[in-house]
Enzyme design. Structure first.
Site, short mmCIF file in Angstrom:
data_model
loop_
_atom_site.label_atom_id
_atom_site.label_comp_id
_atom_site.label_asym_id
_atom_site.label_seq_id
_atom_site.Cartn_x
_atom_site.Cartn_y
_atom_site.Cartn_z
N ASP A 483 44.26 66.50 -1.30
CA ASP A 483 43.94 67.16 -0.04
C ASP A 483 45.42 66.90 1.61
O ASP A 483 45.09 66.84 1.81
CB ASP A 483 43.07 65.94 0.91
CG ASP A 483 41.32 66.74 0.55
OD1 ASP A 483 41.50 68.28 0.44
OD2 ASP A 483 40.43 66.53 0.79
C1 BGC Z 1 42.06 61.33 2.72
C2 BGC Z 1 41.58 62.11 1.29
C3 BGC Z 1 40.44 62.64 2.10
C4 BGC Z 1 41.22 63.59 3.22
C5 BGC Z 1 40.00 64.64 4.15
C6 BGC Z 1 42.12 61.63 3.28
O1 BGC Z 1 42.95 60.44 5.02
O2 BGC Z 1 43.12 60.21 2.07
O3 BGC Z 1 41.19 60.79 0.00
O4 BGC Z 1 40.03 63.83 0.69
O5 BGC Z 1 41.54 62.38 3.79
O6 BGC Z 1 38.93 63.98 4.08
C1 NOJ Z 2 38.69 63.17 -1.78
C2 NOJ Z 2 37.85 64.43 -1.07
O1 NOJ Z 2 36.69 63.95 -1.20
C3 NOJ Z 2 38.29 65.28 -2.15
O2 NOJ Z 2 37.99 66.54 -1.68
C4 NOJ Z 2 39.59 64.86 -2.23
O3 NOJ Z 2 40.00 66.24 -3.62
C5 NOJ Z 2 40.30 63.94 -3.41
N1 NOJ Z 2 40.19 62.78 -1.40
C6 NOJ Z 2 41.80 63.28 -3.23
O4 NOJ Z 2 42.40 63.82 -1.67
#
Ligand code: BGC
Ligand code: NOJ
Length: 808
Positions: A483
């Site tokens: 993400d």
């Molecule tokens: C986090 C991710 C997460 C994303 C969406 C980011 O700030 O580091 O792990 O998937 O937010 O919520």
């Molecule tokens: C947490 C999110 O829930 C997931 O969808 C994502 O793949 C990982 N973070 C990595 O960014």
């Protein structure tokens, strides 16, 4: 250092001191009503949706930590305390917290009174039951007072924390004997209220927070408790609470048990009132009638235990390694169930107001859950698919209560659609239910625009093909699995969301990871197409996959490992040419899982590079070198200080991809070594470093660049649960459902000499005995006494018992 121990026979983790390195929590509820409860009794509960139907208020990020919960205070002749130690924090003579499957039992003892509080949500019930037992362990008669306490949330947890203009004036309750009704907003559009009751006559009550606590007091020193005197307050605005006071006389050695119920009740809209202004209490009374006696409560607890016994009987291993067995047999599937139920909505790291169910997340959660309750997986797949858009793209998230795509986050994460294929394929392999592909499912919840589920999968698959970039690799969109790899974001404005901001809209940034995912799902997609009668589509899919594989080897290979992506300007990400972020983990795992480069030796090279460049004592970090500065063209990944989260943290979610990849090239010893580095039961002995619960995975462990290397964050709600279960159960221990049969092909290295597995699938039982010589070659099987070719055991009819001898 440990703070407790596993009780495998009881399927419990026993916390021995309240001074754990962080609140260690558990989840209550299996279906629609859920609670989070910490080892001190902190936490909250909600009906279905942690944001929209929150029963209790909780204070995230507070000081001290873990503030708010369902508390029981004992007042014993002027001395007062709480059995979970906090919030009063009076020293206890004895403390224990048993974290069980969907229940938690906290016991505290002080000066001759033992208080045991058992928290659980009975099956089929929208309520928490708290069974509170007080025992006089002294030699003298005692008269103590017991106070209960919960603080109500005014339903929408977001509004509850922000809208004080309104909220300080709307709180309403009714008190009827030993039952407190929280009915804020019931006078207008709500048809639901909360009920808080005890099965005994009360000596007093409070429903107004200030009356109970005193304006200047915290939960550690409520004036009603310190003085031993409820105020019998009836909340009017401000903060409604529920508190009962019981007078309890105990002879030496005597114990008494009370049953408290905290529930969610709905009335039909036309039957909201008993009389003007008085709520219709009928359904509440029906609920309470089910938990009037200790015997009723014990029966409900027994039913919950049986439920788990049945569920965990689907896959069990006996390996001689207690840590492995307890992960596979108890805690990993348990966490899979919790992630299935809650996606990423509510944990001690997710507030319950930010995110509902993730499209990508929930599909991956299915991978670890399908074998537990296939029927619920089916329902979930149809819900998720109904949020897909007609062009094959997907809302990134949806609210569990409304089951509607979340417009605020929108779509554009170009990996999302493919996960629907993975989740659906996993379900069909487990259940054999090809019929699901013929179900009619709307796009974007629009009943006028529907198609079969198979057509949804087809749109998923083709969404990738409609969105290829300059190198023929998939466009990344807002981000892919990571993400934080936001290649079209270009954000210079503080606070802007990396996930929803897209300041550039070019169709250039490409993801090698999505390419790997595409090649990985293609065989499943093709097989499902074939089984549904679309042989041409199956062939086309296989051709597309072969082409994509070629493209990856041509444009996605960096010499020693797979590239990660191309940025907006067409520059390489995850290449030896980069200053930071020369190698990233995701494509190494996924491309090898997809079989890319296995025949040519590139797979092995990529995994060697992972070992040499990314592995640390606590697991594999996401990238190296960590990004040292913010790169506007990369987005959030470069926003984190080195070693944390997506910037070189150990993302426990993608470590199992590498474990599986290692089994693809036959290196079981590597796979198992990586497994043990992050599996919580193996990390239990370094709990002072790891800090989070030793019974469940956390999303992240701080990487080698971090100041706090080895420290975990974001426990419980993470795709880590499903993926580690898939890695260990299907690839390392090697028992995996395929469309045509059960694949038995362990790859665990030499450390575990042999093991037995009991697998129940499609109504039949498979008893598998593995003799392990760690050959690294395909296993040899003898099925019901007959040697067979290959590693696939055809499915037996329901009721059959199949015996499999396996040499690995
Ligand atoms: C986090 C991710 C997460 C994303 C969406 C980011 O700030 O580091 O792990 O998937 O937010 O919520
Ligand atoms: C947490 C999110 O829930 C997931 O969808 C994502 O793949 C990982 N973070 C990595 O960014």
């Amino acid at each position: 250092m440990r703070f407790g121990h596993f009780d495998d026979a009881g399927r419990e983790y026993v916390i021995e001191t309240p001074r754990t390195p962080y609140p260690w929590i558990n989840y209550l509820g299996t279906e629609e009503f859920f609670g989070l409860v910490s080892h001190t009794g902190g936490g909250y509960c909600f009906y279905r949706d942690a944001r929209l139907r929150r029963l209790l208020r909780y204070r995230y990020n507070n000081v001290p930590t873990d503030v708010g919960g369902r508390y029981y205070y004992v007042h014993d002749g002027g001395d007062y305390w709480t059995p979970g130690w906090a919030p009063v924090k009076r020293e206890l003579d004895r403390y224990e917290c048993r974290v069980g499957l969907s229940y938690t039992k906290v016991t505290g003892e002080r000066k001759g009174i033992r208080a045991e509080v058992l928290y659980f949500v009975p099956l089929g019930t929208n309520a928490e039951v708290h069974r509170v037992t007080l025992k006089n362990t002294s030699k003298a008669a005692k008269s103590v007072k017991l106070f209960s306490f919960v603080e109500f949330c005014l339903w929408d947890a977001w509004d509850d924390q922000t809208n004080y203009q309104r909220n300080l004036s709307i709180g309403e309750v009714e008190v009827d004997g030993s039952t407190i009704y929280h009915k804020t907003e019931y006078r207008e559009r709500r048809n639901h209220y909360a009920v808080h009751s005890v099965n005994a006559a009360v000596a007093g009550f409070d429903t107004d927070r200030e009356s109970f606590l005193g304006l200047w007091n915290g939960f550690g020193e409520p004036q009603a408790v310190t003085e031993g005197r409820s105020r019998n307050s009836v909340a009017s605005g401000w903060q409604p609470i529920g508190s009962h006071q019981l007078a309890v006389d105990l002879a030496p050695g005597e114990e008494r048990t009370f049953v408290f119920v905290l529930g969610y009740v709905e009335n039909p809209v036309g039957e909201k009132w008993e009389k003007p202004g008085v709520v219709n209490k009928k359904p509440a009374r029906q609920l309470l009638a089910r938990f009037q006696t200790t015997a009723q409560v014990d029966a409900a607890l027994g039913a919950l235990r049986d439920y788990w016994t049945e569920m965990l009987s689907k896959y069990t291993v006996k390996s001689g390694d207690a840590r492995l067995d307890r992960m596979v047999n108890i805690w990993n599937p348990y966490q899979c169930m919790v992630t299935f139920n809650l996606s990423r909505s509510a944990s001690y790291f997710e507030t319950g107001i930010g995110r509902g169910m993730g499209f990508r997340d929930s599909n991956q959660d299915l991978l670890g859950f399908v074998h537990l309750v296939p029927a619920r997986a089916r329902e979930r797949i149809l819900d998720i698919a109904a949020t897909q858009k007609a062009d094959g793209s997907a809302y990134h998230q949806y609210q569990p209560l409304t089951k509607r795509g979340n417009d605020a986050v929108g779509s554009g994460f170009n990996d999302d659609p493919l996960w629907l294929i993975s989740g659906t394929a996993a379900y069909i392999k487990e259940s054999g239910d090809l019929g699901i592909l013929k179900e009619t499912v709307p796009f974007d919840n629009d009943p006028r625009d529907t198609a079969t589920l198979f057509e949804h999968l087809k749109r998923s698959f083709h969404h990738v093909l409609h969105n290829l970039g300059p190198h023929g690799l998939p466009l990344i969109g807002r981000a892919d699995w990571n993400d934080c790899l936001n290649l079209n974001c270009f954000s210079e404005t503080p606070g802007e969301s990396f996930q929803t901001t897209g300041n550039r809209t070019g169709r250039t940034a490409e993801s090698v990871f999505i390419a790997g995912l595409f090649v990985h799902v293609a065989p499943d997609y093709a097989a499902l197409a074939e089984a549904t009668g679309f042989a041409d589509e199956a062939k086309a899919a296989r051709d597309h996959a072969a082409r994509m594989e070629k493209t990856v080897l041509e444009h996605g290979w960096d010499g020693e490992w797979f590239l990660r992506a191309y940025d907006f300007f067409g520059r390489k990400i995850g290449s030896k040419e980069c200053e930071d972020g020369q190698i990233l983990i995701e494509p190494q795992g996924y491309c090898v899982m997809a079989g890319i480069g296995v025949a040519t030796g590139q797979a092995r090279k990529a995994l060697d590079s992972v070992r040499d460049r990314l592995e640390s004592a606590h697991g594999i970090v996401l990238n190296q070198p960590a990004y040292q500065a913010y790169h506007v063209e990369l987005g959030e990944i470069s926003s984190y200080p080195p070693g944390y989260k997506e910037n070189a943290g150990i993302f426990c979610h993608n470590n199992p991809w590498v474990m599986i990849a290692e089994t693809v090239i036959g290196r079981g010893d590597r796979a198992f070594a990586l497994y043990k580095k992050i599996a919580p039961a193996y990390r239990e002995e370094i709990s002072e470093v790891h800090r989070l619960e030793p019974y469940v995975y956390a999303q992240m462990i701080a990487g080698k660049d971090a100041v706090r290397h080895g420290e975990a964050k974001n426990s419980w709600l993470t795709g880590t649960a499903a993926w580690n279960f898939v890695a260990i159960s299907q690839h390392i221990l090697g028992v995996k459902p395929e469309l045509e049969g059960l694949r038995v092909n362990p790859c665990i290295g030499a450390e575990v000499e042999g093991f037995t597995i009991l697998r129940r699938c499609r109504g039949a039982e498979y008893r598998i005995r593995v003799t392990n010589e760690a050959t690294g070659k395909p296993a040899r099987l003898v099925v019901d006494g007959k040697p067979v070719d290959g590693t696939l055991v055809p499915y037996a009819p329901a009721g059959a018992v199949v015996t499999i001898e396996c040499e690995a």
